[in-house]
Design an enzyme around this catalytic site. Structure first.
Site, PDB file in Angstrom:
ATOM      1  N   MET A 253       0.851  -1.200   0.000  1.00  0.00           N
ATOM      2  CA  MET A 253       0.000   0.000   0.000  1.00  0.00           C
ATOM      3  C   MET A 253       0.879   1.239   0.000  1.00  0.00           C
ATOM      4  O   MET A 253       1.852   1.316   0.751  1.00  0.00           O
ATOM      5  CB  MET A 253      -0.885  -0.033   1.247  1.00  0.00           C
ATOM      6  CG  MET A 253      -1.814   1.140   1.358  1.00  0.00           C
ATOM      7  SD  MET A 253      -3.246   0.934   0.261  1.00  0.00           S
ATOM      8  CE  MET A 253      -4.194   2.364   0.741  1.00  0.00           C
ATOM      9  N   GLU A 286       4.899   0.913  -5.849  1.00  0.00           N
ATOM     10  CA  GLU A 286       4.496   1.759  -4.724  1.00  0.00           C
ATOM     11  C   GLU A 286       5.227   3.098  -4.747  1.00  0.00           C
ATOM     12  O   GLU A 286       4.652   4.138  -4.412  1.00  0.00           O
ATOM     13  CB  GLU A 286       4.730   1.035  -3.387  1.00  0.00           C
ATOM     14  CG  GLU A 286       4.003  -0.304  -3.248  1.00  0.00           C
ATOM     15  CD  GLU A 286       2.507  -0.240  -3.499  1.00  0.00           C
ATOM     16  OE1 GLU A 286       1.912   0.835  -3.303  1.00  0.00           O
ATOM     17  OE2 GLU A 286       1.934  -1.267  -3.910  1.00  0.00           O
TER      18      GLU A 286
HETATM   19 ZN   LIG Z   1      -1.036   0.442  -6.372  1.00  0.00          ZN
END
Ligand SMILES: [Zn+2]
Length: 830
Positions: A253, A286
């Protein structure tokens, strides 16, 4: 009820200049204290803050108490125009499903970890907030926790003593990207280009983090340097941490300045080349989000695809061409893009860019994070870059990032920036590629002089490479073509084999002419370029009739040199063909044929001493004091490619063989240190198959669980217990899955994996009606459980009667995630 688009628009119109001052106390194991001061300006009127299920709370508005709280929202009624301050002091419960402040106790050392790994609609389970993307706000955090812990968050730590941890205020960020991770982490910290950086993992994964630290740092720096070069906006945050957190519900994330990463990317045992490629891809993915999602964020969830498509494209592209992981694009073509084609044929498909009104509330936004938004969006952006040229593409992206820095923007904003940067008709392109679902078909035909002709059935413009081969598949040449309405003939390649989209530049179904198809079916594994093989494996297995699929697999697999392609072909055959498209009667013979195709190479993992592997693993001990027999002295060394191929085939064998004696010899050789080294993952696959075959009882599985000692071992044992071919074992697993309110999402998934054994249809198919009845109740526990309940759909061939039962269940009022997954299951079986 989740936030609606109408509510979000109304709130964004009346609220501005939001900031949060958050104080968390996680010292108690019973629950946590969340005290937040929310400051904002308003044009006046009624609005609300979200806060999910506070156990107790005190709220003041400009110093005066207010009490209107319904368990989801705190009403702020009759606000006068101007500045206001709300203080919410609440107690909330921890969670174990990742949707709130998550707690995890490590079975290895009993250490406790606490984390808010948030996302859509989850921040309101941690503190009171305006939980929408376009009310970005600076967040100032302080945490009270065990003084021996490490506490990580978006901003740089500025104070830490006596259990008090304080962080620098962030720039304006969407509140769903807030993160906090606390516990006795092991850390590797350094600075690069003046930015403090770190990699962190649970203390019991210290050896694994140290093993991979040099590589993780190198990839981080290479990606960082690359983005510093291609983006004109500087890195937007004050630090860059990456944390392997326990039980993350996603792969990773993009929390600004502090990325959370799933622990499966820090494996025990061997780290294969596929593991390294995927991890580098995720690091690059990311990090690109720091600009695309974090610096410039969507206004509403319909544009979430844009973040993910962009990051997915960047992730694979940068890992392959910048970070040095050759073969990353091969894994995309082989293991990710086929899922996008499948998703694009289901009734649930949607345009890559949905219309805003098609996402009327946040709950609908949650369904956007699918194979269309990631893999198809990635493929479509790659086609855009091929079609526009990389320089014009980046010029448009950079203008967009600068224009909307620390703000929010829409697809239309990006298109206008790309339009200004390119002479091509970007808006027309977007209309065809982004605003419509489905994909074109590209066909090869032959004219009467055996000249190959490439045609398009569809509406989209394509730019891709066509490759030619001799009839025995020796490469002849490549040609980059633009294909639209007019057929493109290749007179210079008369009589030759041709492959359109040979390097996967576009997104389209490929239909070869009969001569090319026959040559590929006979010699696919002999083609020299693994990227072309990846495209062709995906093409020839796409909706092939079952007999043709198995025939191709069993003939080509023993000759396929790439471990990536071996794994992808096996996964696709076992998960897609065997579990979903065969009839029940066809399954045993198919499993036998697959096992036979895997056997010769997998048999190479014989229990003979192998001096090249160095001294026995028993000589190495873990700093945590728990011996890990699978760890070799120099585990940072990848196994040789042939070895990795043998492992990929051994995994296939461990999922299909009925030869329990062979599997037991693998375990014994591993346990007694005779040179064979099973990674924990392969060992648990072997244990589960032995249990499934009735060759390992509960006591044997329990011994394996104790031998492993980690959370992964607990899950492996749960799956193995559920896989035993005995009615009582099935009943016990079913009871734990469906009647135990404390079962975690992860344990539920492990139990379901073992339970629905494709080799035990007679035993488990009778549970279908019970599953259809209980799944909506399970789904009501939360969105993570809803997804798990939907994915626990019987992974078995179903009869016409059974499929009719599923269709009948769809007439009920179902949670949207469950309905979507059941409809997808039905569509994947046609
Ligand atoms: Zn992503």
């Amino acid at each position: 009820m989740s936030l609606t688009l109408t509510e979000a628009r109304a709130r964004a119109a009346m609220i501005s200049e939001v900031s949060y001052d958050l104080d968390l106390d996680v010292t108690s194991t019973e629950g946590f204290r969340s005290r937040v001061t929310v400051r904002f300006r308003t044009t006046g009127g009624d609005t609300f803050l979200e806060l999910h299920r506070a156990v107790s709370l005190d709220v003041t508005l400009d110093g005066a108490p207010i009490t209107t709280y319904d368990g989801r929202r705190i009403a702020l009624d009759g606000l006068a125009p101007g500045a206001h301050e709300v203080v919410v002091d609440a107690r909330l419960a921890y969670v174990t499903d990742g949707e709130g402040l998550h707690t995890f106790v490590d079975p290895v050392d009993e250490e406790r970890y606490v984390g808010g790994y948030l996302g859509l609609d989850i921040t309101q389970r941690l503190f009171a907030c305006f939980d929408q993307l376009d009310l970005k706000a600076p967040i100032t955090l302080a945490v009270t926790a065990d003084p021996t812990w490490t506490v990580l968050s978006n901003g740089l730590p500025i104070y830490g003593a006596d259990g008090r941890f304080e962080f620098a205020t962030t720039p304006p960020i969407p509140c769903d990207l807030f993160v906090v991770a606390a516990g006795p982490f092991h850390s590797v910290a350094w600075a690069h280009r003046g930015v403090p950086m770190g990699w962190h993992a649970r203390r019991s994964l210290t050896a694994e983090l140290e093993r991979d630290a040099a590589e993780l740092k190198r990839v981080t720096e290479v990606c960082f340097d690359h983005y510093a070069e291609i983006f004109t906006e500087p890195f937007p945050f004050d630090s860059y941490d990456q944390v392997f957190v326990p039980e993350l519900n996603w792969g990773a994330m993009e929390n600004p300045g502090c990325v959370t990463v799933n622990e499966f990317m820090l494996p025990r045992g061997r780290v294969t080349d596929d593991d390294r490629r995927r991890r580098a891809m995720v690091i690059a993915h990311e990090m690109s989000h720091m600009w695309f999602a974090d610096l410039v964020s969507p206004v509403w969830w319909e544009d979430a695809w844009l973040n993910e498509s962009f990051a997915d494209f960047m992730g694979f592209d940068v890992a392959e061409s910048v970070a040095g992981y050759a073969g990353t694009r091969v894994s995309f073509e082989a293991a990710f893009k086929p899922g996008a084609y499948r998703a694009d044929r289901r009734r649930s498909t949607h345009p890559v860019a949905p219309a805003t009104d098609d996402v009327p509330d946040a709950a609908t936004g949650a369904t956007i994070f699918d194979d269309i938004s990631y893999a198809k969006g990635n493929a479509v952006l790659r086609q855009l870059v091929t079609w526009l040229g990389r320089d014009d593409f980046l010029a448009g992206v950079n203008a967009h990032l600068t224009r909307h820095r620390f703000g929010n923007a829409t697809l239309e904003d990006l298109l206008s920036a790309l339009h200004a940067a390119s002479p091509r008709d970007v808006r027309g392109w977007a209309e065809l590629w982004l605003r419509r679902s489905g994909h074109d078909t590209i066909r090869v035909t032959r004219d009467d002089r055996d000249v190959p002709v490439v045609t398009r059935d569809g509406v989209r413009p394509h730019r891709f490479t066509v490759s030619a081969y001799t009839p025995d598949l020796k490469p002849v040449g490549d040609r980059l073509i633009d294909l639209a309405g007019d057929p493109v003939p290749f007179p210079e390649w008369a009589g030759l084999i041709v492959v359109p989209n040979a390097y996967g530049e576009t997104f389209a179904r490929i239909e070869l002419d009969p001569a090319s198809a026959a040559a590929v079916a006979n010699g696919l594994a002999t083609l020299p370029d693994p990227l072309v093989r990846a495209v062709l494996w995906a093409t020839v297995l796409d909706r092939a009739p079952a007999a043709a699929h198995l025939n191709l697999l069993t003939r080509q697999l023993p000759h396929e040199p790439s471990p990536t392609l071996v794994s992808a072909a096996l996964d696709r055959t076992l998960d897609d063909l065997v579990r979903r498209r065969l009839t029940p009667a066809e399954v045993p013979a198919a499993l036998e044929a697959i096992a036979a195709a895997c056997l010769p190479e997998a048999a190479g993992l014989s229990p003979a001493p192998d001096p090249s592997r160095g001294p026995g693993p028993s000589q190495v001990s873990d700093p945590s004091g728990v011996p890990d027999p699978s760890r070799a002295p120099d585990p940072s060394r990848s196994p040789a490619p042939d070895d990795q191929r043998a492992i990929a085939l051994a995994r296939g064998l461990a999922r299909t063989t009925t030869d329990a004696d062979r599997l037991r010899r693998w375990l014994d050789a591993d346990s007694t240190d005779h040179g064979l080294r099973l990674d924990p993952d392969l060992r648990w696959l072997t244990i589960r198959r032995l249990a499934e075959l009735g060759a390992l009882d509960a006591a044997g599985i329990e011994a394996e669980r104790r031998r492993d000692g980690t959370n992964i071992g607990e899950l492996g044992a749960a799956a193995a217990l559920a896989a035993r071919p005995d009615p009582e074992a099935k009943a016990a697993a079913w009871a734990e899955m469906t009647s135990d309110p404390t079962v975690s999402v992860r344990r539920f998934r492990a139990l379901a994996t073992g339970f629905w054994s494709v080799s035990q249809r007679d035993l488990v198919a009778p549970y279908l009606p019970a599953y259809l009845e209980i799944a909506p109740t399970l789904a009501a526990r939360g969105s993570a459980f809803a997804a798990a309940a939907g994915r626990a759909f019987p992974a078995l061939p179903l009869t016409a009667d059974e499929l009719a039962q599923v269709r009948a269940s769809l007439t009920a009022d179902l949670p949207p995630v469950l309905r979507r997954l059941w409809e997808d299951e039905l569509d994947d079986r046609t």
